[in-house]
Structures are given as C-alpha cells and as structure tokens.
Design an enzyme around this catalytic site. Sequence first.
Site, PDB file in Angstrom:
ATOM      1  N   GLY A   1      -3.354  -1.784  56.275  1.00  0.00           N
ATOM      2  CA  GLY A   1      -4.192  -0.290  56.851  1.00  0.00           C
ATOM      3  C   GLY A   1      -3.833  -0.052  57.984  1.00  0.00           C
TER       4      GLY A   1
ATOM      5  CD  GLU B   1       9.685  27.423  44.791  1.00  0.00           C
ATOM      6  OE1 GLU B   1      10.214  27.813  43.409  1.00  0.00           O
ATOM      7  OE2 GLU B   1       9.819  27.672  45.959  1.00  0.00           O
TER       8      GLU B   1
END
Length: 385
Positions: free
Chosen positions: A345, A368
């Site tokens: 969490g 890229e």
Amino acid sequence: MPVERLMPTDESADLIDLVREITEKELRPRADASEAAAEKSDAFPRDVFRMLGQAGLMSLPYPEEFGGAGQPFEVYLQVLEELSSAWMAAGLGISVHTLTCYPVFTYGTDEQKADLLPDMLSGETLGAYALSETQAGSDIASMTTRARRDGDDYVINGKKAWISHAGHADFYTTFARTSDDGGRGVSCFIVPADTPGLSFGAPERKMGLHGDTVREVIYEDVRVPASRRIGEEGQGVPIALAGLDSGRLGIAAGATGLAQGALDLAALYAVEREQFGRPIASNQGLAFVIADMAAAIGAARATYLHAARLRDAGRSFSKEAAIAKLVATDAAMKVTTDAVQVLGGAGYTQDFPVERYFREAKVTQIFEGTNQIQRLVISRHVLGR
C-alpha cells in the site's frame, strides 16, 4: 546502494564520484517536489541543467577541442544512469541535448563545427530534437514539415510533436522535407530559438516525467540561413537514424538508472519493514522478487555497455542499440512494477518515489522508437533484410 563500476581511466572514476555527489546533494532532495510542481504549473528545471552544465556534464562524449569532455560513450552512459537513478528528467534532458549536437559533430563541415559546437557544448545552452510529427513518429519519411529554398535561406513551415525542451531550448535540431523524393527528401537544420516565426503549443499533460516539458514546435515562415543546413540536402533521414542509434543508448542507460533507483528503495524498505515480528525481506518469496529485479537490471546494464563499447571502438552497433533499448526499458517497467508491489500500500502512495518511478518507466518503452520498432530493427538485422 552505489553500483560497482569499472572505469577505463582514473579521470572517469573521478567523474562518476562527482556525479554521485551531485545526484545525492542536488537532485535526489528536490526531484519529487520539482516533479509535483511541474505537473501543476509546467515549471521547467532550467537551473538544474545550468548546474549540470557548469559541472561539465552536458557535453561529455564530444572532443575537448569543441568544448566537450572527451569521455568514452560508455562513461557518458553510466553518468546518465547515475543521474536517472534519482531524477529521470535530469538524465533524459542530458541525453536529449547530447542527441541534438550529434548531427553537427558527425555531418557538419569543419566551419560549421567551429562555429556551432562551442556554443552548443558550452553547458550554458540547451537543445531540442525536432524530428517527430503527429503522423510521422517512427515513419520519418512521412513528415510534412517543409523547408523551401529561397536564395541564401530556407523557409520552414510545419509542426513537430512530442518535442522535449520545447519552449525552453536555445536551439532546435530540425528535420524538414526539402523535396518529395520519399526518404531522400528530408534535410537537417539548426534553428535558433529566437528565430521569428517559431512558436510552441501548450505543454502535453503526461502521466509522468513532468520535469521534461513536451510541446508542439510550430514553424511559420521560419527563415534559416543555408549555412545552418547540416549535411547535404536530402540527407536528413540517414542523419536522424544514425543519431537515434546513440539516442537509444541514452534511453537504455536512463531506464537502467530508473530501475536501479526503484530496486534500492524496495530493498531498503524490505529490510526495514517488519511483519509478524521479522523483516519482510526474510520471506523467501519476496527475496526472490528482489533477486529477479537485480538480475533484470544487471542484464540491462550489460546490454547498453556492450553496445557502447562497440560504438567507442568504431564498430557497427545499430542492432545492439535496439537490443539495449528494448531490454533496458522492458526491465524498467517490470522492476518498477515489482517495486510498488514490494512496498504494498505504501508503494501506491506519493510518500515514496516508487510510484513516480513506475509512471516514468512506461514512456521509456515508447520514445526513441517504440519497443515494437526495436523488435523490427533487431529482426531485420538478424534476418539480413
């Protein structure tokens, strides 16, 4: 945890020590806050790049005679990795700037190198690589931005998309169509930021890398002297593709650093976090996840260093660059996902940087050249096509 590195020279080792000091003192303490601020206000960390430039990190792989540091590409990439382990936008910014200088250094005349490179490599300026368009990403030959010859000048009209540093750069390495001869009809130009007719779209709203401002670059009758054309007319596509081979290595190194930063955080958390009276790191299932993360990072680092050493030796490295980009960015996505899981969490909150690393990792698989394009490049090399 510092990565053990084998440097080719004592000077290179000293450089890495300097980069680690800068990373810990200057980048890591402000990365989270700066990214959060940039998401809300489009703030761009220009002062960070000035600081990195003053430290000599904006021109590492270029020769000293032009204002560079004369470092091997493998050293330069390890610098990017170190910076990206704390703040991916900083490592990416240097990679983009280095890419913008590549056409002038590789294809420019002696006069152009002497005229342009000292300023480009001074550490005081920042470049942008204006190649992509909305309908011409990986398909460079489909670009529609045009440069029309008019006497001693070219007049550029069109739009570029997804351009890092847009609106903040000092010059734009621009690719534009100079004829309709398909892939042989594109040329390369260096366009100063203060050129009349150059403007920018609104910043893109992205899921991560907020410190890397991305915008459209708009050219409306932008007049550029013919002396700012790099290479021959129609040579733009080979120039762009050659530059992208090196640029992909920059992304691979940055993605490796991003993954290393996530692993370091996950490992520290696993050692310190206790459940059922003992550290969660003592659970073999979780320890094996950490081991797989480390193995993926080690493989990614090995691929980009191998490609860099081929480049430094003057050998072909296009296939190896595509492999490095593919392996490193896929590893970054997997490692950052696992890092969030290790923290549970807590990893889903902004209290820890792993959620930022997770969001930033995704785009490394896209820019890229997407990883699907990398597979195409690799397969064509292997199959001799």
